[in-house]
Design a protein around this motif. Structure first.
Motif, PDB file in Angstrom:
ATOM      1  N   ALA A 110       0.829  -1.199   0.000  1.00 15.70           N
ATOM      2  CA  ALA A 110       0.000   0.000   0.000  1.00 15.70           C
ATOM      3  C   ALA A 110       0.871   1.260   0.000  1.00 15.70           C
ATOM      4  CB  ALA A 110      -0.915  -0.015   1.217  1.00 15.70           C
ATOM      5  N   ASN A 111       2.167   1.103  -0.252  1.00 13.68           N
ATOM      6  CA  ASN A 111       3.142   2.194  -0.299  1.00 13.68           C
ATOM      7  C   ASN A 111       3.271   2.942   1.027  1.00 13.68           C
ATOM      8  OD1 ASN A 111       3.955   1.693  -2.928  1.00 13.68           O
ATOM      9  ND2 ASN A 111       2.267   2.896  -3.760  1.00 13.68           N
ATOM     10  N   ALA A 112       2.932   2.291   2.129  1.00  9.38           N
ATOM     11  CA  ALA A 112       3.153   2.878   3.443  1.00  9.38           C
ATOM     12  C   ALA A 112       4.585   2.576   3.854  1.00  9.38           C
ATOM     13  CB  ALA A 112       2.170   2.306   4.452  1.00  9.38           C
ATOM     14  N   LYS A 113       5.288   3.575   4.362  1.00 11.65           N
ATOM     15  CA  LYS A 113       6.668   3.362   4.797  1.00 11.65           C
ATOM     16  C   LYS A 113       6.698   3.076   6.288  1.00 11.65           C
ATOM     17  CE  LYS A 113       9.105   5.732   1.212  1.00 11.65           C
ATOM     18  NZ  LYS A 113      10.154   6.633   0.849  1.00 11.65           N
ATOM     19  N   ILE A 114       7.392   2.019   6.641  1.00 10.30           N
ATOM     20  CA  ILE A 114       7.521   1.600   8.029  1.00 10.30           C
ATOM     21  C   ILE A 114       9.001   1.527   8.347  1.00 10.30           C
ATOM     22  CG2 ILE A 114       7.054  -0.229   9.685  1.00 10.30           C
ATOM     23  CD1 ILE A 114       4.738  -1.064   7.764  1.00 10.30           C
ATOM     24  N   GLU A 115       9.411   2.160   9.438  1.00  6.93           N
ATOM     25  CA  GLU A 115      10.815   2.123   9.840  1.00  6.93           C
ATOM     26  C   GLU A 115      10.980   1.123  10.972  1.00  6.93           C
ATOM     27  OE1 GLU A 115      13.530   5.722  10.226  1.00  6.93           O
ATOM     28  OE2 GLU A 115      13.162   5.180  12.312  1.00  6.93           O
ATOM     29  N   LEU A 116      11.871   0.163  10.778  1.00  2.07           N
ATOM     30  CA  LEU A 116      12.184  -0.821  11.809  1.00  2.07           C
ATOM     31  C   LEU A 116      13.583  -0.550  12.333  1.00  2.07           C
ATOM     32  CD1 LEU A 116      10.892  -4.098  10.114  1.00  2.07           C
ATOM     33  CD2 LEU A 116       9.759  -2.769  11.886  1.00  2.07           C
ATOM     34  N   LYS A 117      13.746  -0.673  13.647  1.00  3.95           N
ATOM     35  CA  LYS A 117      15.073  -0.504  14.235  1.00  3.95           C
ATOM     36  C   LYS A 117      15.219  -1.458  15.418  1.00  3.95           C
ATOM     37  CE  LYS A 117      13.768   3.578  16.933  1.00  3.95           C
ATOM     38  NZ  LYS A 117      12.380   3.660  16.610  1.00  3.95           N
ATOM     39  N   VAL A 118      16.442  -1.656  15.845  1.00  4.59           N
ATOM     40  CA  VAL A 118      16.717  -2.527  16.989  1.00  4.59           C
ATOM     41  C   VAL A 118      15.986  -1.969  18.204  1.00  4.59           C
ATOM     42  CG1 VAL A 118      18.512  -3.373  18.536  1.00  4.59           C
ATOM     43  CG2 VAL A 118      18.922  -3.292  16.080  1.00  4.59           C
ATOM     44  N   GLY A 119      15.294  -2.837  18.915  1.00  2.00           N
ATOM     45  CA  GLY A 119      14.539  -2.440  20.089  1.00  2.00           C
ATOM     46  C   GLY A 119      13.051  -2.305  19.839  1.00  2.00           C
ATOM     47  N   ASP A 120      12.626  -2.241  18.575  1.00  2.54           N
ATOM     48  CA  ASP A 120      11.200  -2.142  18.253  1.00  2.54           C
ATOM     49  C   ASP A 120      10.476  -3.403  18.681  1.00  2.54           C
ATOM     50  OD1 ASP A 120      11.424   0.363  17.158  1.00  2.54           O
ATOM     51  OD2 ASP A 120      11.337  -0.307  15.069  1.00  2.54           O
ATOM     52  N   LYS A 121       9.236  -3.231  19.161  1.00  2.24           N
ATOM     53  CA  LYS A 121       8.400  -4.368  19.505  1.00  2.24           C
ATOM     54  C   LYS A 121       7.610  -4.779  18.274  1.00  2.24           C
ATOM     55  CE  LYS A 121       8.197  -3.432  24.364  1.00  2.24           C
ATOM     56  NZ  LYS A 121       7.410  -3.246  25.560  1.00  2.24           N
ATOM     57  N   VAL A 122       7.548  -6.097  18.042  1.00  4.76           N
ATOM     58  CA  VAL A 122       6.855  -6.641  16.879  1.00  4.76           C
ATOM     59  C   VAL A 122       6.046  -7.857  17.299  1.00  4.76           C
ATOM     60  CG1 VAL A 122       8.552  -5.826  15.185  1.00  4.76           C
ATOM     61  CG2 VAL A 122       8.850  -8.064  16.233  1.00  4.76           C
ATOM     62  N   VAL A 123       5.113  -8.265  16.418  1.00  3.24           N
ATOM     63  CA  VAL A 123       4.401  -9.519  16.578  1.00  3.24           C
ATOM     64  C   VAL A 123       4.574 -10.327  15.307  1.00  3.24           C
ATOM     65  CG1 VAL A 123       2.714  -8.679  18.242  1.00  3.24           C
ATOM     66  CG2 VAL A 123       2.213  -8.529  15.814  1.00  3.24           C
ATOM     67  N   PHE A 124       4.485 -11.664  15.454  1.00  7.76           N
ATOM     68  CA  PHE A 124       4.573 -12.552  14.304  1.00  7.76           C
ATOM     69  C   PHE A 124       3.795 -13.819  14.624  1.00  7.76           C
ATOM     70  CE2 PHE A 124       8.116 -13.441  17.060  1.00  7.76           C
ATOM     71  CZ  PHE A 124       8.232 -14.811  17.068  1.00  7.76           C
ATOM     72  N   LYS A 125       3.451 -14.572  13.595  1.00  9.39           N
ATOM     73  CA  LYS A 125       2.692 -15.808  13.772  1.00  9.39           C
ATOM     74  C   LYS A 125       3.630 -17.002  13.826  1.00  9.39           C
ATOM     75  CE  LYS A 125      -1.998 -15.496  12.273  1.00  9.39           C
ATOM     76  NZ  LYS A 125      -3.004 -15.961  11.348  1.00  9.39           N
ATOM     77  N   ARG A 126       3.349 -17.903  14.767  1.00  9.33           N
ATOM     78  CA  ARG A 126       4.107 -19.141  14.898  1.00  9.33           C
ATOM     79  C   ARG A 126       3.110 -20.238  15.256  1.00  9.33           C
ATOM     80  NH1 ARG A 126       9.766 -19.892  15.725  1.00  9.33           N
ATOM     81  NH2 ARG A 126       9.636 -18.478  13.992  1.00  9.33           N
ATOM     82  N   LYS A 127       2.929 -21.217  14.383  1.00 14.64           N
ATOM     83  CA  LYS A 127       2.006 -22.336  14.592  1.00 14.64           C
ATOM     84  C   LYS A 127       0.593 -21.852  14.926  1.00 14.64           C
ATOM     85  CE  LYS A 127       5.652 -25.408  16.150  1.00 14.64           C
ATOM     86  NZ  LYS A 127       6.198 -26.179  17.245  1.00 14.64           N
ATOM     87  N   GLY A 128       0.142 -20.821  14.242  1.00 12.00           N
ATOM     88  CA  GLY A 128      -1.201 -20.300  14.439  1.00 12.00           C
ATOM     89  C   GLY A 128      -1.339 -19.312  15.580  1.00 12.00           C
ATOM     90  N   ASP A 129      -0.339 -19.197  16.449  1.00  8.51           N
ATOM     91  CA  ASP A 129      -0.384 -18.258  17.573  1.00  8.51           C
ATOM     92  C   ASP A 129       0.323 -16.963  17.202  1.00  8.51           C
ATOM     93  OD1 ASP A 129      -1.657 -20.138  19.182  1.00  8.51           O
ATOM     94  OD2 ASP A 129       0.242 -20.923  19.960  1.00  8.51           O
ATOM     95  N   ILE A 130      -0.141 -15.867  17.775  1.00 13.80           N
ATOM     96  CA  ILE A 130       0.532 -14.581  17.586  1.00 13.80           C
ATOM     97  C   ILE A 130       1.500 -14.394  18.749  1.00 13.80           C
ATOM     98  CG2 ILE A 130       0.229 -12.087  17.484  1.00 13.80           C
ATOM     99  CD1 ILE A 130      -2.440 -12.590  16.099  1.00 13.80           C
ATOM    100  N   ILE A 131       2.765 -14.161  18.419  1.00 15.65           N
ATOM    101  CA  ILE A 131       3.847 -14.077  19.403  1.00 15.65           C
ATOM    102  C   ILE A 131       4.363 -12.636  19.452  1.00 15.65           C
ATOM    103  CG2 ILE A 131       6.113 -14.981  20.054  1.00 15.65           C
ATOM    104  CD1 ILE A 131       4.173 -17.247  19.874  1.00 15.65           C
ATOM    105  N   ASP A 132       4.566 -12.122  20.678  1.00 14.16           N
ATOM    106  CA  ASP A 132       5.189 -10.807  20.872  1.00 14.16           C
ATOM    107  C   ASP A 132       6.695 -10.982  20.948  1.00 14.16           C
ATOM    108  OD1 ASP A 132       2.880  -9.110  21.175  1.00 14.16           O
ATOM    109  OD2 ASP A 132       2.524 -10.115  23.093  1.00 14.16           O
ATOM    110  N   GLY A 133       7.432 -10.043  20.365  1.00 12.29           N
ATOM    111  CA  GLY A 133       8.880 -10.106  20.419  1.00 12.29           C
ATOM    112  C   GLY A 133       9.508  -8.731  20.287  1.00 12.29           C
ATOM    113  N   LYS A 134      10.829  -8.723  20.321  1.00 10.53           N
ATOM    114  CA  LYS A 134      11.587  -7.478  20.206  1.00 10.53           C
ATOM    115  C   LYS A 134      12.695  -7.678  19.192  1.00 10.53           C
ATOM    116  CE  LYS A 134      14.636  -6.257  23.322  1.00 10.53           C
ATOM    117  NZ  LYS A 134      15.325  -5.818  24.536  1.00 10.53           N
ATOM    118  N   ILE A 135      12.897  -6.723  18.306  1.00  9.44           N
ATOM    119  CA  ILE A 135      13.952  -6.805  17.296  1.00  9.44           C
ATOM    120  C   ILE A 135      15.303  -6.609  17.978  1.00  9.44           C
ATOM    121  CG2 ILE A 135      14.953  -5.727  15.244  1.00  9.44           C
ATOM    122  CD1 ILE A 135      12.131  -4.974  14.379  1.00  9.44           C
ATOM    123  N   ILE A 136      16.216  -7.576  17.753  1.00 10.92           N
ATOM    124  CA  ILE A 136      17.571  -7.444  18.301  1.00 10.92           C
ATOM    125  C   ILE A 136      18.616  -7.336  17.197  1.00 10.92           C
ATOM    126  CG2 ILE A 136      17.024  -8.613  20.462  1.00 10.92           C
ATOM    127  CD1 ILE A 136      18.476 -11.098  19.285  1.00 10.92           C
TER     128      ILE A 136
END
Length: 165
Positions: A110-136
């Motif tokens: 959708a041409n939206a710009k997203i900036e990712l950096k170390v320390g940002d909190k993210v979520v992702f899917k693993r085996k159908g579950d949504i997991i919280d994590g942090k970019i290292i």
């Protein structure tokens, strides 16, 4: 006579194959050719990379230098050291750690710009579950995310994570 010829052929074959193989000489928790700064926050830059160096002197030092320079890191963790049976080549496999100096801009469909950096909190899917994590760590095509109570780590493509903060 046949047994003697087979014995000689076996010895020659064994000597040829042993000259070309690597022998594992040890595992190291950390290895560096540079002084580390305790005030810096080091992050994982690349996981399980390999460098080979052949040199008459300091082949191990050359292999570590090659790996840290190639991945712009400072030191290695979880390093495995191998030496050719003739002693002239060294192979090092390990995780490169260093200082993360860059942010990554991701453009979505959708041409939206997203900036990712170390320390940002993210979520992702693993085996159908949504997991919280942090970019290292950030790579050219993936992020390294730490998650869970035991600080597990995984490498995910940019389109597999969603920034939450």
């Amino acid at each position: 006579m046949k047994n003697k010829n087979l014995l000689i052929a076996g010895i020659v074959l064994t000597s040829l194959t042993s000259c070309g193989s690597y022998v594992r000489i040890g595992d190291l928790t950390g290895i560096s050719n540079r002084n580390l700064d305790d005030s810096q926050k080091y992050v994982l830059l690349e996981r399980e990379v390999e460098a080979i160096a052949s040199s008459e002197n300091d082949a191990l030092e050359q292999a570590v230098d090659n790996m840290t320079k190639e991945h712009e890191g400072e030191f290695l963790r979880n390093a495995k050291i191998y030496v050719k049976s003739n002693g002239k080549k060294v192979k090092v496999i390990g995780d490169v750690w260093g200082i993360q100096n860059t942010n990554v801009n991701v453009t979505t469909n959708a041409n939206a710009k997203i900036e990712l950096k170390v320390g940002d909190k993210v979520v992702f899917k693993r085996k159908g579950d949504i997991i919280d994590g942090k970019i290292i760590g950030l790579n050219s095509d993936s992020v390294i995310v730490e998650y869970g109570k035991r600080n597990k780590r995984t490498e995910l493509k940019y389109d597999e994570v969603t920034k939450t903060e």
